[in-house]
Design a protein around this motif. Structure first.
Motif, short mmCIF file in Angstrom:
data_model
loop_
_atom_site.label_atom_id
_atom_site.label_comp_id
_atom_site.label_asym_id
_atom_site.label_seq_id
_atom_site.Cartn_x
_atom_site.Cartn_y
_atom_site.Cartn_z
N ALA A 435 0.70 -1.21 0.00
CA ALA A 435 -0.01 -0.18 -0.05
C ALA A 435 0.85 1.36 -0.13
CB ALA A 435 -0.79 -0.13 1.30
N VAL A 457 -3.83 4.07 -1.19
CA VAL A 457 -3.85 3.25 -2.22
C VAL A 457 -3.18 2.01 -2.21
CG1 VAL A 457 -3.21 3.00 -5.13
CG2 VAL A 457 -3.86 5.43 -3.75
N ALA A 458 -4.06 0.89 -2.58
CA ALA A 458 -3.44 -0.39 -2.67
C ALA A 458 -3.77 -1.12 -3.92
CB ALA A 458 -4.03 -1.26 -1.46
N ASP A 459 -2.81 -1.38 -4.84
CA ASP A 459 -3.12 -1.96 -6.28
C ASP A 459 -3.28 -3.31 -6.25
OD1 ASP A 459 -2.60 0.80 -7.46
OD2 ASP A 459 -0.57 0.54 -7.36
N ASP A 460 -2.84 -3.92 -5.22
CA ASP A 460 -3.23 -5.54 -5.03
C ASP A 460 -3.59 -5.89 -3.95
OD1 ASP A 460 -3.28 -8.18 -5.69
OD2 ASP A 460 -1.02 -8.46 -6.20
N LEU A 461 -5.06 -6.07 -3.42
CA LEU A 461 -5.43 -6.35 -2.20
C LEU A 461 -5.08 -7.64 -1.71
CD1 LEU A 461 -8.87 -4.77 -2.00
CD2 LEU A 461 -6.62 -3.75 -1.02
N ALA A 475 -8.44 -3.86 -6.14
CA ALA A 475 -7.51 -2.70 -5.52
C ALA A 475 -8.31 -1.85 -4.75
CB ALA A 475 -7.04 -2.07 -6.89
N SER A 477 -8.77 2.47 -3.28
CA SER A 477 -8.11 3.89 -3.39
C SER A 477 -9.17 4.49 -2.57
CB SER A 477 -8.25 4.32 -4.79
OG SER A 477 -7.95 5.74 -5.00
N ARG A 497 -11.75 -0.97 -7.22
CA ARG A 497 -11.88 -1.39 -8.49
C ARG A 497 -11.58 -2.94 -8.33
NH1 ARG A 497 -7.74 2.55 -8.70
NH2 ARG A 497 -6.31 0.70 -9.18
N ALA A 499 -12.46 -5.32 -6.52
CA ALA A 499 -12.40 -5.72 -5.10
C ALA A 499 -13.05 -6.70 -4.89
CB ALA A 499 -12.50 -4.65 -4.18
#
Length: 516
Positions: A435, A457-461, A475, A477, A497, A499
């Motif tokens: 994150a 922001v976490a692009d890959d949860l 992801a 945001s 996005r 998720a």
């Protein structure tokens, strides 16, 4: 001729009247009314919002040989200083040579119960248009104290951690215009814990020569050991010796706590093209002297190496100041203006795999860390920058390692007004593999008000799955303002996005979890 004669007669009459007025004033000051008026005048001039002075009876020949029976100084919390038997004997002839010569400055007893308490913020010092790098103050008159004596100085427990009774003696001479200094001071402890300190200091600007000689010793449980919180309160000795011209001056300091540790420092001053270079090298065996975690952080072989160049106008250049300890290394370089209001400094710090800091973060593992930063500008517009990196955080933790990644990085770029406490944050970012968090905006009055824009922001949860204890995907945001003040409100703006996650056991607000 008659006009001249009459003029001389008139002038002589004026002189006689002035002398008569002075004599009458002097005679009046010796009366009870004159003494009372003098005490009230001094009390009024010295007292203020944070200080009240009360004087007892003034006796003797005013103003050249007088005794003040008692004096008390109080602040908003009451009396903190009292004095008995103050005796001042002044040499009247020295005044004609622009010198204040005190043949005696004595007190039978002085008691300091605690440190004074102020209710008003300190006033800024007036700007000095002509800065001077002189070691001595530029006084319009010379000052000489031929005999300084305090028979009994009582210091309260609030000052040193225990009561102490001292006797003070000495003498001092300071020439007008910074023309020279010659002083001697002796302090003896006269209660049940005897100790003493003897200081001789002299500076001759004509020869540019500085001489220092300090010797201090105290038995077990003394003031120095208690002030420094040395475990066991051992006997302490301190010596400082230095002599020579400032173009090539050398001095040495040795401080020893018996059976605990020893500190040594060597200082030197030499003339160079840019002014005078002051170098300091210090080290010693200190862990046994320090208490608690400080001993582990310092380690058995700490070292300080510093070079500071003092310019003719008083400006400073650090080239550099470096510290090595068990915790890591640190260095500081840069310049400070002569008025101490403009800075241009950079610093670095590092803690490696063998740093003593690892033992203090047992709940979180890491391999190495480093930080660097700078401050530049005036105190009312100071640019502050910081970059810090921590590598291999929680490498053996299956839940935290994917979130931290190879390194965790912190960056700050801001401008600051140190007088008002206002901070403009241009960039505050914390980056990790799982994150990224950020902030920008303004903080006023050292946190009294705030207007910030925050983001997460976490692009890959999926990297957070082990930490959350359940599978995650997609992801996240989050963005929103944070305000502090009388009408402050904050509400983040949430966007997710792709998720995916199992249903939460209870409803949660949008800013607490990603929407599926």
């Amino acid at each position: 001729m008659k006009a001249v004669r009459y003029g001389l007669i008139g002038l002589a009459g004026l002189v006689v009247l002035l002398l008569a007025g002075v004599a009458a004033g002097y005679a009046w000051l010796q009366s009870a009314g004159g003494r009372q008026w003098l005490a009230s005048t001094i009390e009024g001039a010295a007292s203020g919002p944070d200080m009240t002075l009360t004087l007892g009876a003034i006796e003797g020949g005013i103003p050249f040989d007088l005794t003040v029976a008692s004096a008390e100084v109080a602040d908003s919390q009451g009396r903190w200083l009292s004095l008995q038997g103050l005796h001042i004997r002044l040499s009247p002839g020295a005044l004609l040579a622009r010198r204040v010569s005190l043949e005696a400055l004595e007190a039978a007893r002085i008691e300091v119960v605690r440190a004074p308490v102020g209710t008003r913020p300190p006033q800024p010092e007036p700007a000095d248009e002509r800065q001077s790098a002189s070691l001595l103050p530029q006084l319009p008159v010379g000052i000489e104290v031929r005999r300084l004596a305090v028979d009994e100085l009582r210091l309260g427990e609030a000052l040193l951690g225990e009561p102490a009774v001292l006797r003070i003696g000495g003498d001092a001479r300071l020439e007008r215009g910074g023309g020279g200094l010659d002083s001697h001071l002796r302090v003896d402890r006269i209660d049940d814990k005897p100790g003493q300190a003897v200081l001789a200091a002299a500076f001759d600007p004509a020869r540019n020569r500085l001489d220092l000689d300090l010797k201090a010793s105290e038995p077990e449980g003394g003031v120095i050991a208690r002030t420094l919180s040395i475990p066991g309160l051992p006997p302490v000795t301190v010596t400082l010796d230095g002599a020579g011209p400032l173009d090539d001056w050398k001095g040495a300091l040795v401080a020893e706590a018996q059976g605990r540790g020893r500190l040594t420092a060597d200082a030197a001053v030499r003339r160079i093209a840019d002014g005078h270079a002051v170098t300091l090298t210090a080290g010693g065996d200190l862990p046994a002297v320090l208490a608690g975690s400080s001993a582990a952080l310092v380690g058995p072989d700490p070292a300080l190496n510093a070079t500071v160049v003092v310019a003719p106008d008083g400006g400073l250049a650090l080239r550099p100041v470096a510290l090595r300890a068990a915790a890591g290394t640190a260095s500081l370089t840069g310049t400070v203006s002569a008025d101490h209001k403009r800075l241009a400094l950079t610093w670095e710090a590092a803690a490696g795999p063998d740093s003593a800091l690892h033992g203090m973060t047992s709940g979180l593992s890491w391999r190495e860390g480093m930080a660097s930063g700078s401050v530049e500008g005036t105190l009312d517009d100071l640019a502050v920058a910081l970059t810090a990196v921590l590598r291999d955080v929680a490498a053996g933790d299956a839940a935290l390692s994917p979130v931290a990644g190879p390194e965790v990085r912190l960056e700050l770029r801001s401008r600051m007004d140190t007088g008002k406490g206002d901070v403009r944050i241009g960039r505050l970012a914390l980056d990790a593999a799982g994150a990224k968090a950020g902030a920008e905006g303004q903080v006023g009055g050292w946190g009294q008000t705030a207007d910030l824009a925050l983001s997460l922001v976490a692009d890959d949860l999926s990297k957070l799955s082990a930490l959350a204890g359940r599978p995650l995907g997609g992801a996240l945001s989050l963005k929103g303002p944070v305000r502090r003040g009388a009408t402050a409100r904050s509400r983040p703006n949430c966007r997710a996005r792709r998720a995916t996650c199992p249903p939460a056991p209870r409803p949660m607000p949008c800013w607490a979890t990603a929407r599926r």
